[in-house]
Each structure stands twice: as structure tokens, then as C-alpha cells.
Write an enzyme that holds these catalytic residues in place. Sequence first.
Site, PDB file in Angstrom:
ATOM      1  N   CYS A  60       0.801  -1.220   0.000  1.00 58.49           N
ATOM      2  CA  CYS A  60       0.000   0.000   0.000  1.00 58.49           C
ATOM      3  C   CYS A  60       0.837   1.275   0.000  1.00 58.49           C
ATOM      4  CB  CYS A  60      -0.959  -0.001   1.184  1.00 58.49           C
ATOM      5  SG  CYS A  60      -2.127  -1.387   1.157  1.00 58.49           S
ATOM      6  N   HIS A  77      -3.353   7.018   2.200  1.00 65.48           N
ATOM      7  CA  HIS A  77      -3.746   5.732   1.634  1.00 65.48           C
ATOM      8  C   HIS A  77      -5.138   5.386   2.128  1.00 65.48           C
ATOM      9  CE1 HIS A  77      -4.171   1.559   0.817  1.00 65.48           C
ATOM     10  NE2 HIS A  77      -3.923   1.183   2.049  1.00 65.48           N
ATOM     11  N   ASN A 137     -10.291  -0.266  -0.683  1.00 70.50           N
ATOM     12  CA  ASN A 137      -8.841  -0.160  -0.531  1.00 70.50           C
ATOM     13  C   ASN A 137      -8.193  -0.744  -1.782  1.00 70.50           C
ATOM     14  OD1 ASN A 137      -6.112  -0.594   0.087  1.00 70.50           O
ATOM     15  ND2 ASN A 137      -6.509  -1.186   2.197  1.00 70.50           N
TER      16      ASN A 137
END
Length: 333
Positions: A112, A254, A284
Amino acid sequence: MTRAAVLSGLGGFVPPRVVTNDELARRLDTSDTWIRTRTGIAQRHVIAPGTTTSDLAAEAGRRALKSSGTDDVDLVVVATTTPDRICPATAPTVATRMGLVDVPAFDVAAVCSGFLYALHTAAAAVVAQLADSVLVIGAESFSTLLDPEDRTTSVIFGDGAGAVVLRAGESDEPGAVRDVRLGSDGSLADLITVRGGGAEHRSHGHTASDGDPYFRMMGKEVFRTAVQRMSESSRSVLARTGWEVADVDRLVAHQANTRIIQAVAEQLGLPPERALVNIDRVGNTSAASIPLALADGTVDGALGPGHRVLLTAFGGGATWGAATLVWPDLTAG
């Protein structure tokens, strides 16, 4: 004034298939309310059979090039946790599909945090005069890693890609990457991992078909560590840039979980309305999440010219980082 990498193009792409919380609730022990309360997610996009990460990356890359008004770059860097194959890297495939002939291309794997790692690598290449323009792509087909029976991960992740073009410019220009701070801690590798399929797995006599092929995450510990590391790296990069927290107009974190984003904003002392959030619509998307949030923010007007922007992320490795820039006047592709 010194040479700098300046953001000159932006593009985002998600596959057309939308999976709602209600659809997941029909096969998992969950509900729309449970998912929204714990993650902030209402839906996510998922690739169709036969679609690959390189497909998503190439489309986002094309849109970023169109946004920048160019059709060529000197380097392509793709951040991904879901490459088309273990070998070779996905970036050369992406470059070829985009008609970028003989251009060097490679992957960056930081889960990520991948986009920030790729951004730092690309910006360094520009500053060092190794390239005058770089295409940076974060792309993920994360649905291919998920255990369909695991509600703790299946409800969180989605597929998509986001891309930016960096060009050589001057450090006082809008869009110039001001600073990037990165970090890692390999002792936390088990927090976010796919155990099966790699060299560690095979060196113990296992085949590619045995072992655990799915993504696993220690949610509570990830939450705590993510908030800590994203906050620390944000403070560090702000100090290096010479900004106070109050100077930040937009926090683009993020998109892991709305509670994580809110906690980071609170730790920094930023009003929650300064944090861009699109996780409700796309889930996500790992390495794609920051550029997708930038693209969505530009399209909907939440992110505008002159905004002082703080980027931050935490991912597997463990890895983390933060970056600063003043947002330029551009249109997202």
C-alpha cells in the site's frame, strides 16, 4: 531554484464491475451496516475474468499521458502487489501496450506504500537528470489475492489503477515534489502477507499449489501501526518541507479505512474535512489508492490549484512514507 520533478499529468481507472456491500452480505456473515461502520466502504470495483493488472495500469497510464499532453516518457515505474506474473515484471508489458518502445520499465513492490516508493524513485531519477519525464503507475488486481470466505479482507479491497506523469522542472513550480520520507521494518512482515508461492515457501519443499495462497492481515495491529507510522512520517516530511500542520490544505492518505484516515488527521491536528476520502466508492486499492484519490479529488473539485498537499501511506513490509507538493492546475484523465 533547483531542478525538480513536477507533476504534469494524472489519470485513474477502475474496472466497470461494481460489487456492493449487499452483494457480499449474501455470501458472507456480514452486512452493509457492519462493513460501513468498520471500514467506511459502500462498494468496490472488481476485474472481470481475463482482465489483468497490466490492463488496468495501461489504461490509467494512457489517461495520465493524455492529461499531461504528451505521448512519450523516458521511464515507466509500476507499483503493484499483484503483478501479472511472478516473473517477469509487469511494467515492461504496460509500456509495450502503451506504445512506449524501448523505454526502461520496472516494478516496485511496497504494497500500500508502493505509489510513494515509486514516486520517490521517479522523482530522484528526474532530479539526477537520468530522465526528463517519468510515468508512475499504481495498479492492483487485489481481488485475485483474497480468500472469498474471509470477511475481514474480502470486504475491504478493490481493484483499480492510478497514474501520474512527472516532468523536469523547477523546485518553486506548482506540482513540484517537495520532499518524500520513507521507512520500513521487516520484523513486521507477518502483519500483511501472502505466505504461499514465493521463494520462502518453495525453499521448504512446497509446491506452488500447496500452502496458503491468500492475502492475510492482522487487522488490529495494522491499524495501530499504520496510524503511528503515517503520523510520524507526515510530521517528518512537513518539517523537511518547512510547513506547519496548519499549512496543509489537503491530506491524501492511503485509503485503507476511514477510521485510519480520521485517526491520522486527528493525530496531526488536521480538521477532518481536509482529508480526501474516496474509499467509500472504490475500497482499498493498495498501491493505486493515492493516485486514484488524487484523480477523484481533482474531478470533483475537492483538490484544486495551490492546495498544499500531504500524501501518506502504510503498507506491507512493513513500509510507510509521506510526501509534500503544491497542487498544480491540471485536469485528470
